[in-house]
Write a protein that holds these residues in place. Structure first.
Motif, PDB file in Angstrom:
ATOM      1  N   SER A  97     -16.950   9.959  -6.003  1.00 24.27           N
ATOM      2  CA  SER A  97     -16.090  10.039  -4.811  1.00 24.27           C
ATOM      3  C   SER A  97     -15.749   8.648  -4.284  1.00 24.27           C
ATOM      4  CB  SER A  97     -16.811  10.849  -3.736  1.00 24.27           C
ATOM      5  OG  SER A  97     -16.536  10.318  -2.470  1.00 24.27           O
ATOM      6  N   PRO A  98     -14.452   8.355  -4.097  1.00 24.81           N
ATOM      7  CA  PRO A  98     -14.071   7.046  -3.569  1.00 24.81           C
ATOM      8  C   PRO A  98     -14.644   6.788  -2.173  1.00 24.81           C
ATOM      9  CG  PRO A  98     -12.120   8.416  -3.981  1.00 24.81           C
ATOM     10  CD  PRO A  98     -13.299   9.187  -4.442  1.00 24.81           C
ATOM     11  N   THR A  99     -14.760   7.846  -1.371  1.00 28.92           N
ATOM     12  CA  THR A  99     -15.322   7.675  -0.024  1.00 28.92           C
ATOM     13  C   THR A  99     -16.749   7.158  -0.121  1.00 28.92           C
ATOM     14  OG1 THR A  99     -14.045   9.602   0.642  1.00 28.92           O
ATOM     15  CG2 THR A  99     -15.752   8.866   2.154  1.00 28.92           C
ATOM     16  N   ARG A 131       6.951   2.717   4.038  1.00 25.89           N
ATOM     17  CA  ARG A 131       5.727   2.190   4.652  1.00 25.89           C
ATOM     18  C   ARG A 131       4.823   3.338   5.108  1.00 25.89           C
ATOM     19  NH1 ARG A 131       4.989  -2.729   7.338  1.00 25.89           N
ATOM     20  NH2 ARG A 131       6.506  -3.401   5.817  1.00 25.89           N
ATOM     21  N   THR A 182       3.375 -10.352   4.748  1.00 28.81           N
ATOM     22  CA  THR A 182       4.198 -10.239   5.955  1.00 28.81           C
ATOM     23  C   THR A 182       3.838 -11.379   6.903  1.00 28.81           C
ATOM     24  OG1 THR A 182       2.674  -8.410   6.341  1.00 28.81           O
ATOM     25  CG2 THR A 182       4.997  -7.888   6.331  1.00 28.81           C
ATOM     26  N   LEU A 217      -4.945  -1.876  -1.601  1.00 26.40           N
ATOM     27  CA  LEU A 217      -5.091  -1.574  -0.179  1.00 26.40           C
ATOM     28  C   LEU A 217      -3.737  -1.140   0.357  1.00 26.40           C
ATOM     29  CD1 LEU A 217      -7.272  -4.597   0.956  1.00 26.40           C
ATOM     30  CD2 LEU A 217      -7.976  -2.454  -0.089  1.00 26.40           C
ATOM     31  N   ARG A 218      -3.679   0.087   0.835  1.00 27.85           N
ATOM     32  CA  ARG A 218      -2.414   0.637   1.311  1.00 27.85           C
ATOM     33  C   ARG A 218      -2.232   0.385   2.798  1.00 27.85           C
ATOM     34  NH1 ARG A 218       0.087   3.881  -2.328  1.00 27.85           N
ATOM     35  NH2 ARG A 218      -1.143   4.642  -4.086  1.00 27.85           N
ATOM     36  N   SER A 219      -1.014   0.655   3.258  1.00 28.05           N
ATOM     37  CA  SER A 219      -0.670   0.490   4.674  1.00 28.05           C
ATOM     38  C   SER A 219      -1.719   1.148   5.558  1.00 28.05           C
ATOM     39  CB  SER A 219       0.696   1.113   4.923  1.00 28.05           C
ATOM     40  OG  SER A 219       1.008   1.044   6.278  1.00 28.05           O
ATOM     41  N   GLY A 220      -2.126   0.470   6.615  1.00 24.35           N
ATOM     42  CA  GLY A 220      -3.081   1.044   7.545  1.00 24.35           C
ATOM     43  C   GLY A 220      -4.518   0.693   7.220  1.00 24.35           C
ATOM     44  N   GLU A 260      -9.715  12.728  -0.296  1.00 26.36           N
ATOM     45  CA  GLU A 260      -9.969  13.237  -1.643  1.00 26.36           C
ATOM     46  C   GLU A 260      -9.045  14.389  -2.002  1.00 26.36           C
ATOM     47  OE1 GLU A 260     -14.220  13.189  -2.387  1.00 26.36           O
ATOM     48  OE2 GLU A 260     -13.778  11.062  -2.117  1.00 26.36           O
ATOM     49  N   ASN A 268      -0.720  -3.923   0.157  1.00 27.06           N
ATOM     50  CA  ASN A 268       0.613  -3.443   0.531  1.00 27.06           C
ATOM     51  C   ASN A 268       0.977  -3.822   1.962  1.00 27.06           C
ATOM     52  OD1 ASN A 268       0.948  -2.327  -1.965  1.00 27.06           O
ATOM     53  ND2 ASN A 268       0.816  -0.200  -1.298  1.00 27.06           N
ATOM     54  N   PRO A 269       2.275  -3.808   2.276  1.00 25.46           N
ATOM     55  CA  PRO A 269       2.685  -4.084   3.654  1.00 25.46           C
ATOM     56  C   PRO A 269       2.020  -3.091   4.597  1.00 25.46           C
ATOM     57  CG  PRO A 269       4.612  -3.760   2.240  1.00 25.46           C
ATOM     58  CD  PRO A 269       3.418  -3.520   1.402  1.00 25.46           C
ATOM     59  N   GLY A 270       1.547  -3.570   5.730  1.00 24.72           N
ATOM     60  CA  GLY A 270       0.881  -2.680   6.676  1.00 24.72           C
ATOM     61  C   GLY A 270      -0.630  -2.682   6.526  1.00 24.72           C
ATOM     62  N   LYS A 279      -0.215  -8.217  -6.007  1.00 20.75           N
ATOM     63  CA  LYS A 279       0.824  -8.608  -5.042  1.00 20.75           C
ATOM     64  C   LYS A 279       0.248  -8.576  -3.630  1.00 20.75           C
ATOM     65  CE  LYS A 279       3.648  -5.443  -6.807  1.00 20.75           C
ATOM     66  NZ  LYS A 279       3.379  -5.217  -8.218  1.00 20.75           N
ATOM     67  N   ARG A 316       1.273  -8.449   0.003  1.00 23.91           N
ATOM     68  CA  ARG A 316       2.435  -8.223   0.859  1.00 23.91           C
ATOM     69  C   ARG A 316       2.042  -7.844   2.275  1.00 23.91           C
ATOM     70  NH1 ARG A 316       5.689  -4.191  -3.083  1.00 23.91           N
ATOM     71  NH2 ARG A 316       6.393  -5.665  -4.649  1.00 23.91           N
ATOM     72  N   ARG A 320     -16.963   3.633  -1.264  1.00 26.62           N
ATOM     73  CA  ARG A 320     -16.611   2.701  -0.193  1.00 26.62           C
ATOM     74  C   ARG A 320     -17.801   2.504   0.748  1.00 26.62           C
ATOM     75  NH1 ARG A 320     -11.939   5.200   2.043  1.00 26.62           N
ATOM     76  NH2 ARG A 320     -11.424   5.581  -0.139  1.00 26.62           N
ATOM     77  N   ASP A 373       3.208   5.132   2.255  1.00 23.84           N
ATOM     78  CA  ASP A 373       2.074   4.373   1.713  1.00 23.84           C
ATOM     79  C   ASP A 373       0.811   4.676   2.520  1.00 23.84           C
ATOM     80  OD1 ASP A 373       0.972   2.458  -0.056  1.00 23.84           O
ATOM     81  OD2 ASP A 373       1.057   0.950   1.526  1.00 23.84           O
ATOM     82  N   ARG A 374       0.959   4.693   3.835  1.00 25.07           N
ATOM     83  CA  ARG A 374      -0.160   4.982   4.717  1.00 25.07           C
ATOM     84  C   ARG A 374      -0.703   6.391   4.446  1.00 25.07           C
ATOM     85  NH1 ARG A 374      -2.844   4.249  10.082  1.00 25.07           N
ATOM     86  NH2 ARG A 374      -4.793   4.827   9.124  1.00 25.07           N
TER      87      ARG A 374
END
Lengths: 226, 267
Positions: A81-83, B151, A184, A124-127, B164, A143-145, A159, A161, A86, B154-155
């Motif tokens: 599990s990724p959770t 954007r 950014t 790593l995604r936005s947020g 999951e 990623n952006p965000g 990348k 961003r 982490r 992506d979030r």
């Protein structure tokens, strides 16, 4: 078919594979087993294979505490599990075991001057907010965000961003490296910079502070090192 | 029979989640599956309007969860497709009226009877979104070719991974072939490069979608519409078929019918 808890000796200590069931059951089962064999196993280093169980940081905190009370050290937590992975990383636990028959084992470190860093092997995604009191290495994109805030350097094999802040506690010597450096916003210690519009193909770059200004330079293998 | 729960979500509002849910539901029902669409946007219900079933609502999702009616009583059969049903949202309550576990229970009840359970998620990342993805087997993330929508997608993809429920699959809606050709619009490849998920649908911008939405007739039932064709293709891909993507950019009339497999992003 339900599987049961298994304990097996490996090179670095004991590998415990948890049985089926809810986490609460698994944990109690583990504690019962360890208590019953505490005399024999005491002081062992443990690696736990939690299978698909989803463990939050709080679960892990409780687990490490209980294990410590029995005199065990948890050094690795393997999970699908990724959770859970982490959470394990947040606790500084290993999430992979060296394969038997590995080419070589690394015993300790021969580089006392080196500094430890956090290796993040995903995008790593936005947020997403990553903060670390040291250096950060990301294998993947930012990623952006998304934001990365590190006390030390930030290196992105991918990348970049999102927003990145290296030397967040005032280290002027911190650097930011990326294969495609187009954040950014980029901060090093107290300085803030935005990425100018890119001309041409992205190339690996390193950003650092020169007289209080953020300067990004293309990576030149022949260049004199800092 | 165990049905699949498909959640359609986007993060950003106004990208076309409700229209996509209605059309995907209609396309799957048209292909002979038994489908129920659930409007999880409590307080801002629209799916009933898009399907043209507003005047038939007696009970809603909150009535089921709070036990004021039986599941059957709240299900509205579509006017044209006998295999398509709708469970509408309540208009006078808000998202906190139900919990993620309520949705899981409801979906489990429906799984025995339906092939597909489509969940129209509200915009945002709060309770309503959590409710909508809790029972999901497949999550379809909808986005438009514009920076803000991408954007948010992506979030949302990150949140779906953390829950999951991944890997999410991507639908890019409202592609304007004309603008893509001129290079004025975010390209499909750019979006896939950033989001790194598998593409499952490309839907062109089409004025007829708005007309059909206002009339309460899903566009998939219009055999001539390009957008309708795109939704029918998504339905077939959901069922596991390999359907080539319609290619919008580059030369040729309104948009060329040359088909090409666009490389899906991610692993």
């Amino acid at each position: 078919m339900s599987s049961k808890l298994q304990i097996k000796g490996i090179r670095d200590g004991l590998l415990i594979t948890l049985g089926d069931g809810a986490w609460e059951e698994q944990r109690q089962d583990l504690m019962t087993q360890l208590r019953s064999q505490a005399e024999f196993l005491r002081g062992a280093r443990l690696a736990i294979d939690a299978g698909g169980a989803i463990l939050k940081a709080a679960d892990l905190g409780q687990l490490t505490k209980e294990l410590a009370e029995l005199g065990f050290t948890l050094y690795a937590l393997i999970s699908e599990s990724p959770t859970t992975e982490r959470s394990a990383l947040a606790f500084g636990l290993a999430t992979r075991l060296p394969k038997p028959g590995a080419a070589r084992t690394v015993a300790g470190s021969t580089e006392p001057d080196g500094e430890p860093a956090l290796l993040v092997n995903r995008t790593l995604r936005s947020g997403y907010n990553l903060q670390y009191q040291g250096h950060v290495v990301v294998i993947g994109d930012v990623n952006p965000g998304a934001q990365v805030i590190a006390r030390g350097d930030v290196i992105v094999w991918g990348k970049l961003r999102g927003m990145v802040h290296a030397g967040a506690e005032g280290d002027d010597g911190a650097v930011v490296c990326a294969l495609d450096l187009s954040p950014t916003q980029l901060r090093i210690a107290g300085a803030i910079a935005v990425t100018p519009k890119r001309r041409g193909k992205p190339q690996p770059e390193m950003a650092r502070l020169v007289q209080g200004q953020v300067v990004a330079e293309a990576w030149d293998p022949k260049r004199e090192r800092l | 029979m165990t049905g699949k729960v498909i959640t359609i979500t986007s993060g950003k509002g106004g990208v076309g989640k409700t229209t996509a849910t209605a059309n995907l539901g209609a396309a799957l029902a048209d292909l002979g599956h038994k489908v129920v669409c659930i409007d999880a946007d409590i307080g801002l219900r629209n799916l009933d309007v898009v399907l043209g079933l507003e005047n038939r609502i007696v009970y809603d999702l909150v009535d089921i969860v709070e036990g004021r009616c039986r599941l059957r009583q709240a299900m509205i059969r579509d006017k044209r497709l006998p295999e398509l049903f709708l469970i509408p949202a309540a208009q006078t309550r808000d998202k906190s009226a139900i919990s993620p576990s309520d949705m899981v229970t409801l979906a489990d009840d429906l799984r025995t009877e339906f092939d597909f359970i489509l969940l129209d998620s509200p915009a945002g990342i709060e309770r309503g979104f959590r409710n909508a993805i809790a029972p999901a087997d497949i999550v379809l993330v909808l986005t438009n070719p514009e920076v803000s929508a991408v954007r948010d997608a992506d979030r949302i993809i990150g949140l779906i991974e953390a829950e999951e429920k991944g890997p999410a699959r991507l639908i890019i809606n409202r592609i304007k072939p004309e603008m893509v050709r001129r290079g004025d619009m975010l390209g499909v490849d750019d979006i896939l490069e950033l989001l790194a998920v598998q593409l499952i649908g490309l839907v062109p911008d089409d004025e007829n979608v708005l007309l059909s939405t206002n009339r309460g007739l899903p566009i998939v039932l219009d055999g001539k519409s390009k957008a309708g064709q795109a939704f029918r293709n998504i339905a077939r891909r959901v069922m596991g078929e390999e359907v080539p993507f319609i290619h919008f950019d580059e030369t040729g009339g309104f948009f060329s019918r040359i088909t090409r497999l666009i490389r899906p992003g991610g692993n």
